[in-house]
Design an enzyme around this catalytic site. Structure first.
Site, short mmCIF file in Angstrom:
data_model
loop_
_atom_site.label_atom_id
_atom_site.label_comp_id
_atom_site.label_asym_id
_atom_site.label_seq_id
_atom_site.Cartn_x
_atom_site.Cartn_y
_atom_site.Cartn_z
N ALA A 69 0.88 -1.16 0.00
CA ALA A 69 0.00 0.00 0.00
C ALA A 69 0.92 1.22 0.00
CB ALA A 69 -0.89 -0.02 1.23
N GLY A 114 0.44 -4.87 0.80
CA GLY A 114 -0.73 -4.91 -0.07
C GLY A 114 -0.51 -5.70 -1.35
N GLU A 117 -1.01 -9.24 -0.35
CA GLU A 117 -2.45 -9.39 -0.14
C GLU A 117 -3.21 -9.46 -1.47
OE1 GLU A 117 -2.32 -5.97 2.52
OE2 GLU A 117 -3.36 -7.16 4.04
N1 COA Z 1 4.57 3.01 -0.90
C1 COA Z 1 4.95 4.17 -1.47
N2 COA Z 1 6.07 4.30 -2.19
C2 COA Z 1 6.83 3.20 -2.33
C3 COA Z 1 6.50 1.97 -1.76
C4 COA Z 1 5.31 1.90 -1.02
N3 COA Z 1 4.88 0.76 -0.46
N4 COA Z 1 7.47 1.08 -2.06
C5 COA Z 1 8.36 1.73 -2.80
N5 COA Z 1 7.98 3.01 -2.97
C6 COA Z 1 8.69 4.08 -3.68
C7 COA Z 1 9.90 4.56 -2.90
O1 COA Z 1 9.52 5.51 -1.92
C8 COA Z 1 10.71 5.17 -4.02
O2 COA Z 1 10.17 6.43 -4.33
P1 COA Z 1 11.16 7.70 -4.57
O3 COA Z 1 11.98 7.30 -5.77
O4 COA Z 1 10.20 8.80 -4.85
O5 COA Z 1 11.96 7.84 -3.33
C9 COA Z 1 10.44 4.24 -5.19
O6 COA Z 1 9.21 3.58 -4.89
C10 COA Z 1 11.51 3.18 -5.38
O7 COA Z 1 11.68 2.52 -4.15
P2 COA Z 1 13.11 2.32 -3.45
O8 COA Z 1 12.88 2.09 -1.98
O9 COA Z 1 14.01 3.43 -3.83
O10 COA Z 1 13.59 1.00 -4.17
P3 COA Z 1 14.59 -0.10 -3.61
O11 COA Z 1 14.85 -1.00 -4.77
O12 COA Z 1 15.73 0.51 -2.91
O13 COA Z 1 13.76 -0.91 -2.49
C11 COA Z 1 11.81 -2.05 -1.61
C12 COA Z 1 12.63 -1.66 -2.86
C13 COA Z 1 10.54 -2.72 -2.08
C14 COA Z 1 12.64 -3.00 -0.73
C15 COA Z 1 11.49 -0.76 -0.81
O14 COA Z 1 10.94 0.19 -1.69
C16 COA Z 1 10.48 -0.98 0.30
O15 COA Z 1 10.82 -1.50 1.35
N6 COA Z 1 9.21 -0.58 0.06
C17 COA Z 1 8.17 -0.66 1.07
C18 COA Z 1 7.71 -2.08 1.26
C19 COA Z 1 6.65 -2.14 2.33
O16 COA Z 1 6.91 -1.94 3.51
N7 COA Z 1 5.41 -2.42 1.91
C20 COA Z 1 4.30 -2.55 2.80
C21 COA Z 1 3.63 -1.26 2.97
S1 COA Z 1 2.25 -1.41 4.08
#
Ligand code: COA
Length: 263
Positions: A69, A114, A117
């Site tokens: 999400a 999400g 999910e």
């Molecule tokens: N919601 C909003 N934005 C998200 C997102 C999320 N769940 N997951 C990734 N993004 C965004 C990042 O903020 C980033 O945006 P920016 O370029 O404007 O800073 C972009 O997507 C790329 O993500 P980034 O974190 O730079 O990529 P990465 O390859 O280093 O890491 C993940 C990838 C998936 C490990 C990391 O993005 C992450 O942990 N995301 C959240 C996962 C999570 O907790 N999901 C459950 C949410 S309830």
């Protein structure tokens, strides 16, 4: 209908939906859920749909099904808005689970929060070898809101679900296969070919029988066994009244391919 955050393509009875927020690794915000809800509602009413594929659009970065999400959007929400967001996600995913056609998740990368999910609301999940599954909400101090606390234990058992939900740790595709979260793992380059072939196979089957089988599998799981058996017998009788059954049985005896009319 046109969509901002979804790519939609249909061919030969198979509709492919790609969640398309490439700069956010396809994270689900309210607008995307509203679009997905509207699209699923429209597909429910379209008898030409024989199967649906849900996947993540190309991000240009690391492959993502859905990275969760939208965390930035959730940060701004009040408690009431968070509750509404969860209810919208649940209702939308219920439309997937209760669809009158099979829905396959083609999991092509991160399926976190999400995203995990969303994949679990689909009837089955096929993962690329680089897919990653997890419910990391606890690491943000929140909890799953799109029925992850309910579907995960039903799919993998309580012990493994509690382990994943309380650690927030992600698992790789081979572990997801081992615990029964996905039914197949394939090379990333083979993912869409494999999923499309299965979707086309589903789409070519007798439509009424396909719908009744899905209905029994999904609805029966939350019914007492004896009631589900009775529902099976009722639909077994009902399907017997279709033109398709008459042609299906006759075609077997005539050694020819049946022609399904969906009635
Ligand atoms: N919601 C909003 N934005 C998200 C997102 C999320 N769940 N997951 C990734 N993004 C965004 C990042 O903020 C980033 O945006 P920016 O370029 O404007 O800073 C972009 O997507 C790329 O993500 P980034 O974190 O730079 O990529 P990465 O390859 O280093 O890491 C993940 C990838 C998936 C490990 C990391 O993005 C992450 O942990 N995301 C959240 C996962 C999570 O907790 N999901 C459950 C949410 S309830």
């Amino acid at each position: 209908m046109t969509y901002q955050n979804l790519l939609v393509a249909s061919e030969a009875g198979v509709t492919t939906i790609s969640i398309n927020r490439p700069t956010k690794l396809n994270a689900l915000d309210r607008a995307t859920l509203v679009e997905l809800n509207a699209l699923m509602t429209a597909l429910h009413a379209d008898p030409s749909v024989g199967a649906v594929i849900v996947t993540g659009a190309e991000t240009g970065k690391r492959p993502a099904f859905v990275a969760g999400a939208d965390i930035a959007a959730m940060k701004e929400m009040s408690a009431v808005e968070l509750r509404e967001f969860a209810r919208l996600g649940q209702a939308t995913f219920d439309l997937i689970e209760n669809a009158p056609f099979p829905v396959i998740a083609a999991v092509n990368g991160f399926a976190l929060g999400g995203g995990c999910e969303l994949s679990m609301a689909c009837h089955l999940r096929i993962a690329s070898a680089d897919a990653l599954f997890g419910q990391p909400e606890i690491n943000l101090g929140i909890i799953p809101g799109f029925a992850g606390s309910q579907r995960l234990p039903r799919l993998v058992g309580r012990a493994k679900a509690v382990e994943l939900l309380l650690t927030g740790d992600a698992i790789k595709a081979d572990e997801a296969l081992r615990i029964g979260l996905v039914s197949q793992v394939v090379a990333p380059t083979d993912l869409m070919t494999t999923v499309r072939a299965l979707a086309l196979k589903f789409a070519a089957k007798a439509p009424v029988a396909r719908k009744y089988i899905l209905d029994l599998v999904v609805r029966g799981a939350s019914m007492p066994f004896s009631d589900a058996e009775r529902a099976e017998a009722d639909l077994f009788g009902l399907v017997g009244a279709t033109e398709d059954v008459r042609d299906g049985l006759a075609a077997f005896l005539d050694k020819r391919t049946p022609v399904w009319k969906g009635r």
